[in-house]
Structure formats: structure tokens, C-alpha cells
Design a protein around this motif. Structure first.
Motif, PDB file in Angstrom:
ATOM      1  N   ASP A 215       0.821  -1.219   0.000  1.00  0.00           N
ATOM      2  CA  ASP A 215       0.000   0.000   0.000  1.00  0.00           C
ATOM      3  C   ASP A 215       0.851   1.263   0.000  1.00  0.00           C
ATOM      4  OD1 ASP A 215      -2.301  -1.643   0.184  1.00  0.00           O
ATOM      5  OD2 ASP A 215      -2.079  -1.755   2.360  1.00  0.00           O
ATOM      6  N   SER A 216       1.874   1.275  -0.823  1.00  0.00           N
ATOM      7  CA  SER A 216       2.742   2.436  -0.895  1.00  0.00           C
ATOM      8  C   SER A 216       2.081   3.566  -1.688  1.00  0.00           C
ATOM      9  CB  SER A 216       4.070   2.065  -1.558  1.00  0.00           C
ATOM     10  OG  SER A 216       4.864   3.204  -1.789  1.00  0.00           O
ATOM     11  N   THR A 217       2.355   4.799  -1.288  1.00  0.00           N
ATOM     12  CA  THR A 217       1.850   5.970  -2.021  1.00  0.00           C
ATOM     13  C   THR A 217       2.786   6.345  -3.173  1.00  0.00           C
ATOM     14  OG1 THR A 217       3.002   7.488  -0.509  1.00  0.00           O
ATOM     15  CG2 THR A 217       0.731   6.867   0.046  1.00  0.00           C
ATOM     16  N   ALA A 218       3.879   5.582  -3.339  1.00  0.00           N
ATOM     17  CA  ALA A 218       4.857   5.910  -4.368  1.00  0.00           C
ATOM     18  C   ALA A 218       4.495   5.328  -5.728  1.00  0.00           C
ATOM     19  CB  ALA A 218       6.235   5.411  -3.945  1.00  0.00           C
ATOM     20  N   THR A 219       3.328   4.698  -5.843  1.00  0.00           N
ATOM     21  CA  THR A 219       2.937   4.076  -7.102  1.00  0.00           C
ATOM     22  C   THR A 219       1.437   4.164  -7.298  1.00  0.00           C
ATOM     23  OG1 THR A 219       2.986   2.016  -8.374  1.00  0.00           O
ATOM     24  CG2 THR A 219       2.739   1.811  -5.992  1.00  0.00           C
ATOM     25  N   TYR A 220       1.026   4.098  -8.557  1.00  0.00           N
ATOM     26  CA  TYR A 220      -0.414   4.036  -8.847  1.00  0.00           C
ATOM     27  C   TYR A 220      -0.824   2.634  -9.307  1.00  0.00           C
ATOM     28  CZ  TYR A 220       1.458   5.211 -13.500  1.00  0.00           C
ATOM     29  OH  TYR A 220       2.195   5.253 -14.663  1.00  0.00           O
ATOM     30  N   CYS A 221       0.114   1.666  -9.218  1.00  0.00           N
ATOM     31  CA  CYS A 221      -0.205   0.279  -9.542  1.00  0.00           C
ATOM     32  C   CYS A 221      -0.396  -0.493  -8.243  1.00  0.00           C
ATOM     33  CB  CYS A 221       0.912  -0.350 -10.371  1.00  0.00           C
ATOM     34  SG  CYS A 221       0.618  -2.068 -10.820  1.00  0.00           S
ATOM     35  N   ALA A 222      -1.593  -0.991  -8.011  1.00  0.00           N
ATOM     36  CA  ALA A 222      -1.914  -1.640  -6.737  1.00  0.00           C
ATOM     37  C   ALA A 222      -1.070  -2.878  -6.481  1.00  0.00           C
ATOM     38  CB  ALA A 222      -3.400  -2.005  -6.718  1.00  0.00           C
ATOM     39  N   GLU A 223      -0.546  -3.499  -7.541  1.00  0.00           N
ATOM     40  CA  GLU A 223       0.232  -4.730  -7.377  1.00  0.00           C
ATOM     41  C   GLU A 223       1.673  -4.468  -6.957  1.00  0.00           C
ATOM     42  OE1 GLU A 223      -0.057  -6.922 -10.982  1.00  0.00           O
ATOM     43  OE2 GLU A 223      -2.194  -7.365 -10.751  1.00  0.00           O
ATOM     44  N   ASP A 224       2.117  -3.237  -7.006  1.00  0.00           N
ATOM     45  CA  ASP A 224       3.515  -2.925  -6.680  1.00  0.00           C
ATOM     46  C   ASP A 224       3.769  -3.082  -5.180  1.00  0.00           C
ATOM     47  OD1 ASP A 224       4.089  -2.396  -9.290  1.00  0.00           O
ATOM     48  OD2 ASP A 224       3.925  -0.212  -9.107  1.00  0.00           O
ATOM     49  N   VAL A 225       4.765  -3.914  -4.846  1.00  0.00           N
ATOM     50  CA  VAL A 225       5.164  -4.085  -3.444  1.00  0.00           C
ATOM     51  C   VAL A 225       6.674  -3.985  -3.268  1.00  0.00           C
ATOM     52  CG1 VAL A 225       3.162  -5.468  -2.755  1.00  0.00           C
ATOM     53  CG2 VAL A 225       5.185  -6.604  -3.726  1.00  0.00           C
ATOM     54  N   TYR A 226       7.413  -3.921  -4.378  1.00  0.00           N
ATOM     55  CA  TYR A 226       8.874  -3.800  -4.308  1.00  0.00           C
ATOM     56  C   TYR A 226       9.284  -2.410  -4.803  1.00  0.00           C
ATOM     57  CZ  TYR A 226       8.906  -8.868  -3.718  1.00  0.00           C
ATOM     58  OH  TYR A 226       8.695 -10.146  -3.254  1.00  0.00           O
ATOM     59  N   PHE A 227      10.173  -1.767  -4.038  1.00  0.00           N
ATOM     60  CA  PHE A 227      10.576  -0.394  -4.346  1.00  0.00           C
ATOM     61  C   PHE A 227      12.069  -0.239  -4.120  1.00  0.00           C
ATOM     62  CE2 PHE A 227       6.204  -0.474  -3.012  1.00  0.00           C
ATOM     63  CZ  PHE A 227       5.547   0.360  -3.909  1.00  0.00           C
ATOM     64  N   THR A 228      12.613   0.834  -4.696  1.00  0.00           N
ATOM     65  CA  THR A 228      14.007   1.193  -4.435  1.00  0.00           C
ATOM     66  C   THR A 228      14.107   2.705  -4.328  1.00  0.00           C
ATOM     67  OG1 THR A 228      16.289   0.851  -5.143  1.00  0.00           O
ATOM     68  CG2 THR A 228      14.690   1.361  -6.865  1.00  0.00           C
ATOM     69  N   GLU A 229      15.192   3.174  -3.739  1.00  0.00           N
ATOM     70  CA  GLU A 229      15.451   4.607  -3.620  1.00  0.00           C
ATOM     71  C   GLU A 229      16.480   5.013  -4.665  1.00  0.00           C
ATOM     72  OE1 GLU A 229      14.088   6.810  -1.579  1.00  0.00           O
ATOM     73  OE2 GLU A 229      12.909   5.455  -0.300  1.00  0.00           O
ATOM     74  N   LYS A 230      16.171   6.111  -5.359  1.00  0.00           N
ATOM     75  CA  LYS A 230      17.105   6.614  -6.356  1.00  0.00           C
ATOM     76  C   LYS A 230      17.052   8.134  -6.339  1.00  0.00           C
ATOM     77  CE  LYS A 230      18.559   5.863 -11.141  1.00  0.00           C
ATOM     78  NZ  LYS A 230      18.237   5.208 -12.431  1.00  0.00           N
ATOM     79  N   ASN A 231      18.211   8.746  -6.025  1.00  0.00           N
ATOM     80  CA  ASN A 231      18.289  10.202  -5.932  1.00  0.00           C
ATOM     81  C   ASN A 231      17.242  10.765  -4.979  1.00  0.00           C
ATOM     82  OD1 ASN A 231      20.383  10.225  -7.875  1.00  0.00           O
ATOM     83  ND2 ASN A 231      18.870  10.256  -9.539  1.00  0.00           N
TER      84      ASN A 231
END
Length: 487
Positions: A215-231
Motif C-alpha cells: 500500500d505504498s503511495t509511491a505508485t499508482y499500480c496496486a500490485e507494486d510491493v517492491y521499491f528502491t530509492e534513487k536520488n
């Protein structure tokens, strides 16, 4: 002097018949002797070798009680002994798979037979004069020898001897377990097995970290659960792509070991002192209903000389030889060689490999309006109500079929990781869209598509260059829009 009847035809014929009859009697006599001898021999053999069906258990030895095990089969001759754990006689550094030892000995815990042949005089009849395999094992109190002979195709069972003078047809063929060589006896390192991956860290050729978040606010795709930090920005990754890469770890199952007791010099030779890539996976698993956290580490490298030769061949448009690749799990003493295919899969971990390739990775069910600018004209296609659980799309108050537009938007993506570029658009704008989403964190996506060359268009998403996409897909998108607005 003439002697009547001596040479007349009738006399000659009678004499020939007498000779034939005499020969026939002789042959019959010989045959009778053979039959009597055969019958006598059969009776003798039946008396000597008594064959009977039985369901007898001829050996009961607990595998836990066995202290030593050895066998000879073909060119293989192996021996193991137990000293708290099982050890290989010739090299106690060899990591023995104790489950494999147990499986081999388990059949002797209740070694059952179908037939027993007693008072055997000719073991060669059963392939036991020179057994295919000889198995020896011992407990603290007793030693056992099992000789394995021919396979009876009629009974589909194996002849064995246990040294008591009998031959047995056994229900379980010992060779099903003992047809192994040393490499089959090694205890391999375990692959990754997880309930949930919480973090993945890459070091070496790639240096970044992936983290799990629902349930991250960093995406508009509900299936996204993996993230990374860049800049300093949180970026979503493609769940399927990360999952497929994790599968390459869970299914790696390396067995082609090059050493089971690696030295520092060998680590250097396999380029594993400073590996090309080190992967650290933090994960949770369940054991007896309890959630347990653990870490899996894998190092992978390729042979530098072979890699340089392959790159040179590729630069000269020549066929390149496969490059040897090696992996090591954690601090294990085992180093494995893996195929070039598995090596490529394991090393395909760049951000561009694992990110979304779709221009719009949102679920189309979240799209409720599309604004289009095409050839200087603006159009709006939007949802206007619902009927029979189906959304009604309209253009200028007229209901329209949206399937071609949906397919074109969902198909629009970068084909390869190399298609992600940072070039600024320089060609003609082909089409511009604003896709409105039912997402409070990301209410809309701005898409611009520019001509790049004869095969590709450049996609710009929310003002930033995204990637090259096939121009044929852009043409399909334009045709889908025209199919709606020009009707």
C-alpha cells in the motif's frame, strides 16, 4: 553264376527298409536315454535347489544403528563411517548427505523377498558368481553383506545373496538406491525458500537495495510491493519481474560442484574473493507455525579471461564461447559451476531490468477518462455510468467501444531494458494523452509520444523521458483513437 533273388528290386527294397528300421530303433533308444537322463537331472536339481514363494523378511537392521557402509558397483567403490555424523572414508571434509545414507539403508530395515532358492549349487545362474554390486554395512554388533545379481525380467525382481547359502528374489531392488557415484552423496547447499522477502541488497556490478512495502503511495499500480530509492525518490519496481528473478534463486539447485572444500587460492581462481555480484536476501519463513527471519547470500562471478575473450569475439562479430560462471552460497566451502543461462538470469538485476516497462502500469479499471491531443485537435473519452457491471464509455455523448484503445494503451511499453534512455525528444509529436486515474495519490498520468526514427517513438511520462517504444504500437494507438473520434 546267377543267384535268383539276390539283386532283384524287391530284395533290395526289403534290405533298405530293414536298415532304416534298425537306424530308427537306434535313434529311439538314444532319445529314450536322453529323456531318462533329463528327467533324472531335473529330479536331481529339484532335490538340490528348492524354490518356493515366500513373503519372508530376511533382514531387519535399523538405519540408525548402522556405523559403516560401503559398496562396489561397476567402477564405483565408496565407503562411509559414522562418528556422530556420517563421514567419507577417503576425505572427511566431504559434506555427506545423511538423508541419502538413510535412504540407502532404509530398505534393509525390513528387507522382504518374494522367492527363496535354497541349497544353491550354481550361483552363476543368478549372476551371483560375479555380483553386479556388493554392499557391506555394520552395526556395533554385526556385519552384513548383500550381493546383488541379475535382474529377473520374468519376475521383475532382483536376485540377491546375503551369505546364508540361499538366493532370493527381493521386492525392492537395492540398485535403485546404490546406483550412485560420489557426487550424488554430497550434501548440497540449500536454495532460497521464503514466505516473504523483506529486502534485497546488490553489491558489485549493481549497488542498490530493494525493499518490500504494501500500500505504498509511491505508485499508482496496486500490485507494486517492491521499491528502491534513487536520488532521494522512491521508485516502484515490477512485482512480476522481481518475482521472476527471485524464482531464479529458488530454482537454481546447483549440483555441478567444482570443489567441496574451497581454499583461498581456489576462491581467487574462481574470481570469488571479490565477486562480480553479491546478493543478500532478507526473508521470513514459517516453521512449526512460527515466523522466522533469515538471510540468504549468493556470490556469482565469471571467469575473467573467458569473459574478455567472449567480448572480443562479439566485438569482431564472431561466435563467442560460453563463459564459465561460479556461485557460492554464503560462506559455504562448496563452489558450483552454473550454466551461462543461469548466470545471465542471476546477474540481470539492474534497475532497468526490474522496473516497469509499461508506459502506464496502472490497472485499466482505474482509468476513467482519457484526454487526447492528436494533429492539433483535442478529444475527451470518458466513463459515463455503468450498466450490467460494465462501465459505459462515451465520446461527445455517444457510447463508444473502448477495447481497441484499452489494448493499445496496455500494449505500449519498452521491449528491452536497453530501451530506457534519457534523450530529449527531437522529432515530431505523434500524440499526447492525459490518462485520469481513480487514485488519490496519482490522479493522472501525462504521456507524450514523439517520433524517434523509423522503428521507435520516444515516450515522455510526466515530463521525463521514459523509454523507446515500438512506433507500430504508437500507430495502433493513433488508429484506436481515430476509430472512436472519427466515427
Amino acid at each position: 553264376m546267377y543267384m535268383p533273388g539276390l539283386f532283384d528290386a524287391a530284395t533290395i527294397e526289403r534290405r533298405c527298409e530293414m536298415k532304416r528300421a534298425k537306424k530308427l530303433y537306434i535313434l529311439l533308444g538314444v532319445l529314450a536315454v536322453i529323456c531318462v537322463a533329463t528327467f533324472a537331472l531335473t529330479q536331481f536339481e529339484e532335490d538340490k535347489e528348492k524354490i518356493k514363494a515366500t513373503g519372508e523378511i530376511i533382514m531387519e537392521v535399523s538405519s540408525d544403528d548402522v556405523q559403516s557402509l560401503s559398496w562396489e558397483y561397476g567402477e564405483t567403490s565408496l565407503a562411509f563411517h559414522k562418528d556422530e555424523k556420517w563421514l567419507y572414508d577417503e576425505d572427511e571434509a566431504f559434506p555427506v548427505d545423511e538423508d541419502q545414507i538413510h535412504d540407502m539403508l532404509e530398505q534393509f530395515e525390513a528387507f522382504g523377498v518374494s522367492f527363496i532358492i535354497e541349497e544353491v549349487t550354481d550361483y552363476s545362474m543368478y549372476g551371483l558368481d560375479e555380483p553386479e554390486c556388493t554392499i557391506k554395512f555394520a552395526t556395533e554388533d554385526q556385519s552384513y553383506t548383500v550381493e546383488v545379481g541379475d535382474f529377473s525380467n520374468m519376475d521383475e525382481e532382483r536376485y540377491v545373496s546375503i551369505g546364508d547359502g540361499n538366493v532370493y528374489l527381493v521386492k525392492v531392488d537395492p540398485l535403485e538406491e546404490f546406483d550412485v557415484v560420489l557426487k550424488d552423496m554430497i550434501k548440497h547447499d540449500e536454495d532460497l525458500s521464503y514466505e516473504q522477502v523483506t529486502q534485497i541488497k546488490f553489491e558489485g556490478a549493481e549497488n542498490y537495495t530493494i525493499f518490500y512495502e504494501e500500500d505504498s503511495t509511491a505508485t499508482y499500480c496496486a500490485e507494486d510491493v517492491y521499491f528502491t530509492e534513487k536520488n532521494g525518490e522512491t521508485l516502484p519496481l515490477d512485482t512480476d519481474r522481481v518475482g521472476n528473478w527471485l524464482e531464479s534463486l529458488t530454482t537454481l539447485n546447483p549440483t555441478d560442484y567444482v570443489t567441496y572444500n574451497v581454499t583461498d587460492a581456489e576462491l581467487e581462481s574462481y574470481n570469488l574473493v571479490e565477486p562480480e555480484l553479491t546478493v543478500t536476501v532478507d526473508y521470513t519463513t514459517k516453521e512449526d507455525g512460527q515466523e522466522i527471519s533469515d538471510t540468504f547470500v549468493l556470490s556469482i562471478s565469471r571467469n575473467p579471461e573467458e569473459l574478455a575473450a567472449a567480448e572480443e569475439a562479439e566485438a569482431n562479430d564472431e561466435d563467442a564461447e560460453d563463459v564459465s560462471a561460479y556461485v557460492r552460497i554464503g560462506e559455504s566451502q562448496i563452489v558450483y559451476k552454473v550454466s551461462e543461462y543461469n548466470s545471465d538470469r542471476l546477474r540481470a538485476v539492474s534497475y532497468n531490468e526490474l522496473r516497469h516497462r509499461e508506459v502506464i502500469p496502472a490497472d485499466f479499471e482505474d482509468v476513467y477518462q482519457v484526454d487526447v491531443t492528436l494533429e492539433g485537435s483535442d478529444y475527451t473519452i470518458a466513463v459515463d455510468g455503468e450498466e450490467d457491471d460494465e462501465r459505459i464509455w462515451k465520446y461527445q455523448e455517444e457510447e463508444v467501444e473502448i477495447s481497441d484503445l484499452q489494448d493499445a494503451l496496455e500494449t505500449l511499453d519498452a521491449e528491452y531494458s536497453s530501451d530506457f534512455i534519457t534523450d530529449q525528444p527531437s522529432g515530431k509529436e505523434e500524440i499526447r494523452l492525459t490518462v485520469h486515474l481513480d487514485n488519490e495519490n496519482h490522479p493522472k498520468v501525462e504521456i507524450e509520444l514523439y517520433r524517434h526514427d523509423g522503428e521507435d517513438c520516444l515516450a515522455v511520462v510526466d515530463g521525463e523521458t521514459f523509454a523507446l517504444v515500438p512506433r507500430s504500437d504508437v500507430v495502433d494507438l493513433i488508429e484506436a483513437v481515430n476509430g472512436i473520434v472519427l466515427n
